[in-house]
Design a protein around this motif. Structure first.
Motif, PDB file in Angstrom:
ATOM      1  N   ALA A  88      51.673  75.685  48.952  1.00  0.00           N
ATOM      2  CA  ALA A  88      51.814  74.243  49.133  1.00  0.00           C
ATOM      3  C   ALA A  88      50.458  73.560  48.980  1.00  0.00           C
ATOM      4  CB  ALA A  88      52.416  73.938  50.498  1.00  0.00           C
ATOM      5  N   LEU A  92      49.413  70.655  46.250  1.00  0.00           N
ATOM      6  CA  LEU A  92      48.812  69.375  46.622  1.00  0.00           C
ATOM      7  C   LEU A  92      47.475  69.176  45.917  1.00  0.00           C
ATOM      8  CD1 LEU A  92      49.556  69.301  50.464  1.00  0.00           C
ATOM      9  CD2 LEU A  92      50.774  68.086  48.650  1.00  0.00           C
ATOM     10  N   THR A 110      50.012  70.179  59.824  1.00  0.00           N
ATOM     11  CA  THR A 110      51.239  69.901  59.071  1.00  0.00           C
ATOM     12  C   THR A 110      51.622  71.158  58.299  1.00  0.00           C
ATOM     13  OG1 THR A 110      50.612  67.584  58.796  1.00  0.00           O
ATOM     14  CG2 THR A 110      52.339  68.436  57.350  1.00  0.00           C
ATOM     15  N   TYR A 112      54.247  73.309  55.707  1.00  0.00           N
ATOM     16  CA  TYR A 112      55.130  73.106  54.566  1.00  0.00           C
ATOM     17  C   TYR A 112      55.887  74.384  54.226  1.00  0.00           C
ATOM     18  CZ  TYR A 112      52.606  68.769  53.509  1.00  0.00           C
ATOM     19  OH  TYR A 112      52.059  67.504  53.569  1.00  0.00           O
ATOM     20  N   THR A 136      59.890  78.665  56.321  1.00  0.00           N
ATOM     21  CA  THR A 136      59.840  77.379  57.022  1.00  0.00           C
ATOM     22  C   THR A 136      59.550  77.477  58.509  1.00  0.00           C
ATOM     23  OG1 THR A 136      62.245  77.506  57.288  1.00  0.00           O
ATOM     24  CG2 THR A 136      61.408  76.267  55.390  1.00  0.00           C
ATOM     25  N   TYR A 141      57.761  69.794  56.561  1.00  0.00           N
ATOM     26  CA  TYR A 141      58.205  69.331  55.251  1.00  0.00           C
ATOM     27  C   TYR A 141      58.420  70.528  54.322  1.00  0.00           C
ATOM     28  CZ  TYR A 141      56.108  64.899  56.833  1.00  0.00           C
ATOM     29  OH  TYR A 141      55.780  63.779  57.542  1.00  0.00           O
ATOM     30  N   ALA A 142      59.125  70.250  53.221  1.00  0.00           N
ATOM     31  CA  ALA A 142      59.213  71.204  52.119  1.00  0.00           C
ATOM     32  C   ALA A 142      58.770  70.491  50.850  1.00  0.00           C
ATOM     33  CB  ALA A 142      60.636  71.737  51.960  1.00  0.00           C
ATOM     34  N   LEU A 143      58.055  71.206  49.985  1.00  0.00           N
ATOM     35  CA  LEU A 143      57.607  70.651  48.713  1.00  0.00           C
ATOM     36  C   LEU A 143      58.502  71.124  47.583  1.00  0.00           C
ATOM     37  CD1 LEU A 143      53.698  70.988  48.822  1.00  0.00           C
ATOM     38  CD2 LEU A 143      55.119  69.021  49.426  1.00  0.00           C
ATOM     39  N   ARG A 152      57.766  65.686  48.521  1.00  0.00           N
ATOM     40  CA  ARG A 152      57.989  66.358  49.790  1.00  0.00           C
ATOM     41  C   ARG A 152      59.134  65.682  50.509  1.00  0.00           C
ATOM     42  NH1 ARG A 152      53.218  65.031  54.258  1.00  0.00           N
ATOM     43  NH2 ARG A 152      53.753  62.833  54.611  1.00  0.00           N
ATOM     44  N   SER A 154      61.234  65.654  54.393  1.00  0.00           N
ATOM     45  CA  SER A 154      61.214  66.060  55.789  1.00  0.00           C
ATOM     46  C   SER A 154      62.334  67.062  56.060  1.00  0.00           C
ATOM     47  CB  SER A 154      61.388  64.835  56.691  1.00  0.00           C
ATOM     48  OG  SER A 154      61.539  65.226  58.041  1.00  0.00           O
ATOM     49  N   ALA A 182      63.073  61.592  49.296  1.00  0.00           N
ATOM     50  CA  ALA A 182      61.884  62.372  48.959  1.00  0.00           C
ATOM     51  C   ALA A 182      60.693  61.440  48.769  1.00  0.00           C
ATOM     52  CB  ALA A 182      62.129  63.185  47.695  1.00  0.00           C
ATOM     53  N   ILE A 185      54.202  62.699  45.876  1.00  0.00           N
ATOM     54  CA  ILE A 185      52.855  63.076  46.296  1.00  0.00           C
ATOM     55  C   ILE A 185      51.956  63.213  45.076  1.00  0.00           C
ATOM     56  CG2 ILE A 185      51.425  64.792  47.467  1.00  0.00           C
ATOM     57  CD1 ILE A 185      53.279  63.412  49.368  1.00  0.00           C
TER      58      ILE A 185
END
Length: 342
Positions: A88, A92, A110, A112, A136, A141-143, A152, A154, A182, A185
């Motif tokens: 993740a 990013l 945070t 992911y 998880t 969050y998941a990307l 991303r 929630s 979604a 990002i």
């Protein structure tokens, strides 16, 4: 590339293994009692979550260091979501996401997971039917990807834990309702950036496979030096020796192939890096289940019980083999690349 780790990498490997031993799983009972918050804090404190942070655009750690860490954590079946955190963070960084998002990830504040399609082969879009959030544990969050754009979502709503999971060491959530929009990002990813991310991903998952099968094989060999049958140690039986030798060859071959792919993540051009990573994943996936099944055979009846650690290795290896494509999937993509298929 150098065939051996340099001095710094050897020191890093030693540190990673000591950390993994302190937070890993040694028996199925640990799955319920492992202090996952403490383990996560340790991963954060030693800086493993920030391995791929950029300094003037250059990652702090190479693909080799990521491989070393992933393999060490795979050896002890560490349940903390290291792989999803690193991948993740790489997503990013490649998307030029705001610095504060990356800093929050590196600080462990945070978490992911990764949003995958039902086949486990590709990053999914949040609105894909039956998409899955993987790795998880404690994630906020998941990307995923929408047309090369990192997004991303929630995990607080619209997801529920999978009722039955193969890998007992990692969290898995099913998307059941499109209740949360979604969030886009950073910038869209170029084709080259996606290839480099996928190369690192395949190397990291392959390293986890190598770690799991290496540790499982080592445990089985140790058992052959203790278990007496027909008045002799079972390690003296030729059939057992052949099983253990074959497992060792397969585990070491998978490691060797993955070392080159890990080096290639940053040193080869994107196409060649991805090709090397696909080759490593194809082989690692092809031996994951045979090695762990052979381990269970060496243990005999005890290896088939829920109380023994053998099946936990097998389950983790099985899921890793499927992640981002098994050997058949990778070999098909390799053939397409070599033959010039579109």
């Amino acid at each position: 590339m150098l065939a051996l780790f340099n001095e710094e990498q050897q020191m890093f490997e030693s540190t990673a293994k000591r950390l993994a031993e302190s937070i890993g799983i040694t028996n199925p009972h640990d799955l319920n009692t492992n202090d996952r918050a403490h383990g996560w804090q340790m991963l954060t404190d030693v800086g493993l979550l920030g391995l791929r942070m950029r300094d003037n655009g250059v990652p702090l750690a190479s693909g080799v260091e990521v491989m070393i860490a992933a393999q060490a954590l795979g050896e002890t079946l560490t349940p903390q979501p290291f792989i999803s955190a690193v991948l993740a963070g790489e997503l990013l960084a490649l998307a030029n996401a705001p610095d504060e998002l990356i800093e929050e990830l590196v600080a462990g504040e945070t978490r992911y997971g990764l949003l995958l399609d039902r086949s486990f082969e590709n990053l999914a879009a949040p609105d894909d039917a039956d998409c899955i959030a993987w790795d998880t544990d404690g994630a906020h969050y998941a990307l995923g990807l929408i047309q090369n754009q990192v997004v991303r979502i929630s995990l607080a709503q619209g997801f529920e834990p999978a009722r039955e999971v193969a890998d007992l060491t990692r969290g898995l959530l099913h998307r059941r309702a499109n209740t949360t929009p979604a969030e886009t990002i950073g910038e869209p990813l170029s084709a080259e950036k996606i290839k480099r991310w996928l190369a690192l991903t395949l190397v990291t998952v392959s390293a986890d496979i190598v770690g799991a099968i290496t540790a499982a094989q080592a445990g089985a060999v140790a058992y052959t030096r203790e278990r007496v049958q027909y008045g002799a140690l079972i390690g003296s039986f030729q059939a057992i020796q052949h099983l253990c030798a074959e497992m060792l060859v397969q585990a070491q071959a998978a490691h060797s192939i993955n070392c080159y792919a890990a080096w290639g993540v940053d040193q080869l051009d994107a196409d060649e890096a991805l090709l090397a990573a696909r080759t490593a994943k194809a082989y690692a996936a092809s031996v994951a289940l045979p090695v762990t099944e052979a381990v269970m055979q060496v243990y005999g009846g005890i290896g088939q019980t829920w109380e023994h650690i053998a099946h936990v290795y097998t389950r983790r290896a099985m899921v890793n083999a499927r992640l981002f494509g098994d050997e058949t999937y990778q070999l098909q993509r390799i053939a397409d690349a070599r033959l010039g298929a579109q």
